[in-house]
Design a protein around this motif. Sequence first.
Motif, mmCIF file in Angstrom:
data_model
loop_
_atom_site.group_PDB
_atom_site.id
_atom_site.type_symbol
_atom_site.label_atom_id
_atom_site.label_comp_id
_atom_site.label_asym_id
_atom_site.label_seq_id
_atom_site.Cartn_x
_atom_site.Cartn_y
_atom_site.Cartn_z
ATOM 1 N N GLY A 72 17.628 -0.556 4.534
ATOM 2 C CA GLY A 72 16.463 -1.372 4.244
ATOM 3 C C GLY A 72 15.379 -0.583 3.551
ATOM 4 O O GLY A 72 14.817 -1.010 2.531
ATOM 5 N N PHE A 73 15.070 0.584 4.088
ATOM 6 C CA PHE A 73 14.057 1.468 3.527
ATOM 7 C C PHE A 73 14.441 1.909 2.113
ATOM 8 O O PHE A 73 13.607 1.941 1.196
ATOM 9 C CB PHE A 73 13.912 2.679 4.462
ATOM 10 N N VAL A 87 4.615 -1.301 3.037
ATOM 11 C CA VAL A 87 4.109 0.072 2.969
ATOM 12 C C VAL A 87 5.170 0.963 2.340
ATOM 13 O O VAL A 87 6.369 0.846 2.646
ATOM 14 C CB VAL A 87 3.747 0.589 4.380
ATOM 15 N N THR A 88 4.712 1.855 1.458
ATOM 16 C CA THR A 88 5.646 2.767 0.815
ATOM 17 C C THR A 88 5.220 4.217 0.988
ATOM 18 O O THR A 88 4.052 4.505 1.265
ATOM 19 C CB THR A 88 5.819 2.418 -0.680
ATOM 20 N N ALA A 89 6.175 5.117 0.803
ATOM 21 C CA ALA A 89 5.972 6.515 1.157
ATOM 22 C C ALA A 89 5.144 7.296 0.150
ATOM 23 O O ALA A 89 4.422 8.232 0.513
ATOM 24 C CB ALA A 89 7.336 7.208 1.309
ATOM 25 N N LEU A 126 9.179 -1.467 5.137
ATOM 26 C CA LEU A 126 9.073 -0.103 4.626
ATOM 27 C C LEU A 126 9.790 -0.008 3.282
ATOM 28 O O LEU A 126 10.929 -0.470 3.146
ATOM 29 C CB LEU A 126 9.712 0.885 5.606
ATOM 30 N N LEU A 127 9.134 0.575 2.295
ATOM 31 C CA LEU A 127 9.683 0.730 0.956
ATOM 32 C C LEU A 127 9.661 2.200 0.563
ATOM 33 O O LEU A 127 8.748 2.929 0.927
ATOM 34 C CB LEU A 127 8.865 -0.085 -0.050
ATOM 35 N N PHE A 128 10.652 2.600 -0.219
ATOM 36 C CA PHE A 128 10.751 3.995 -0.620
ATOM 37 C C PHE A 128 10.024 4.220 -1.944
ATOM 38 O O PHE A 128 9.992 3.352 -2.810
ATOM 39 C CB PHE A 128 12.222 4.403 -0.780
ATOM 40 N N LEU A 167 0.846 -1.187 0.000
ATOM 41 C CA LEU A 167 0.000 0.000 0.000
ATOM 42 C C LEU A 167 0.882 1.238 0.000
ATOM 43 O O LEU A 167 1.866 1.303 0.741
ATOM 44 C CB LEU A 167 -0.917 0.034 1.233
ATOM 45 N N GLY A 168 0.522 2.215 -0.808
ATOM 46 C CA GLY A 168 1.255 3.469 -0.848
ATOM 47 C C GLY A 168 0.752 4.453 0.180
ATOM 48 O O GLY A 168 -0.101 4.154 1.009
ATOM 49 N N HIS A 169 1.325 5.662 0.131
ATOM 50 C CA HIS A 169 0.894 6.768 0.994
ATOM 51 C C HIS A 169 0.825 6.332 2.463
ATOM 52 O O HIS A 169 -0.141 6.597 3.170
ATOM 53 C CB HIS A 169 -0.458 7.309 0.517
ATOM 54 N N TRP A 170 1.876 5.598 2.879
ATOM 55 C CA TRP A 170 2.000 5.136 4.266
ATOM 56 C C TRP A 170 0.810 4.284 4.703
ATOM 57 O O TRP A 170 0.365 4.349 5.838
ATOM 58 C CB TRP A 170 2.210 6.305 5.218
ATOM 59 N N GLY A 171 0.287 3.477 3.775
ATOM 60 C CA GLY A 171 -0.744 2.513 4.164
ATOM 61 C C GLY A 171 -2.159 2.933 3.874
ATOM 62 O O GLY A 171 -3.101 2.283 4.347
#
Length: 325
Positions: free
Chosen positions: A312-313, A257-259, A280-282, A220-224
Amino acid sequence: MKLIGIEEHFLTLEIRDAWSAIALDATDPSVAFHSGTIEGRLLDLAQDRLALMDETGLDVQVLSLTTPALHDLGPESIDIAQRTNDALAEVVAHHPTRFQAMATLPVSMPEEAALELERCVRTLGFKGTVLCGKVGQRHLDDPSLSPIFQSAQALGAPILIHPRVPDAAVRAAYYSGFRPEVDAAFATYGLGWHYDAGIQFLRLVLAGTFDRMPGLRVILGHWGEVVLFYAERLAAMDKVSGLAQPIASYLRKNLYVTASGMFLPHYLERAAAVVGVDRLLFSTDFPYQYRPGHDASRFLENCGLTEQDKAGFAHRNWMQLTGEK
């Protein structure tokens, strides 16, 4: 430190024309967002894009078709998807250290979509795929769409659930009553997109998708997509859900989850608390959240993670998720 953005978008003239042919702009206000400078950046998959990546500090873009993708097309989407994926594979081959790819699927034809995902991963070397919410009137948990999820699990390929506009009835009930441009913004990037994407993920959870397919990985994007900020309330459904595990378990075992360009350390902190730092993914959500001046690399540097967790991020979590050496 290598920085990989895993939600970076493109568009093709063929898909833009396919949207126009079915007058999709009359039912999906987001189609109008793909114009002017944004459209130019979406269409470009060469030097101009690379220059903008350098300006924001991004080493690699994982390319995916922008919303609403092919979700509103019928059987004609099979050939469109194949041509799109073949063209994208050529782009990656020309710039293998700068681009990776997510598969474009003919999602209204689930069996064919599952086969195309397999071709993209096994033959073209793609990393996963993106689904943009509902397919016609079908939510993503509709049993008819299961072949796509089964294929993703078998391939070890993650699925990013990308926002798309809510149904017209939902927009009329909750996102209307202002000026047309305000209604459109409210129903899309203001709020509606993100509720819709989060709800699609929660429907997969509540439908027992991850009980049947425990190896399935969703992003999921936008922090979930709002979900993570209500994890405690969602847990209250454990007593009635009938699921094999508490809802919190699916958030930690099946969700990444990505930013999406929302460079906010306190959002990152909340996401890490719910899903774990190793999930966490960038991403920068190019070109929608594009900001120059090494904005991406600056956020990474000041995000508050340890050096190991930053790595990792920035890239390692994605590489481990997709089996990249």
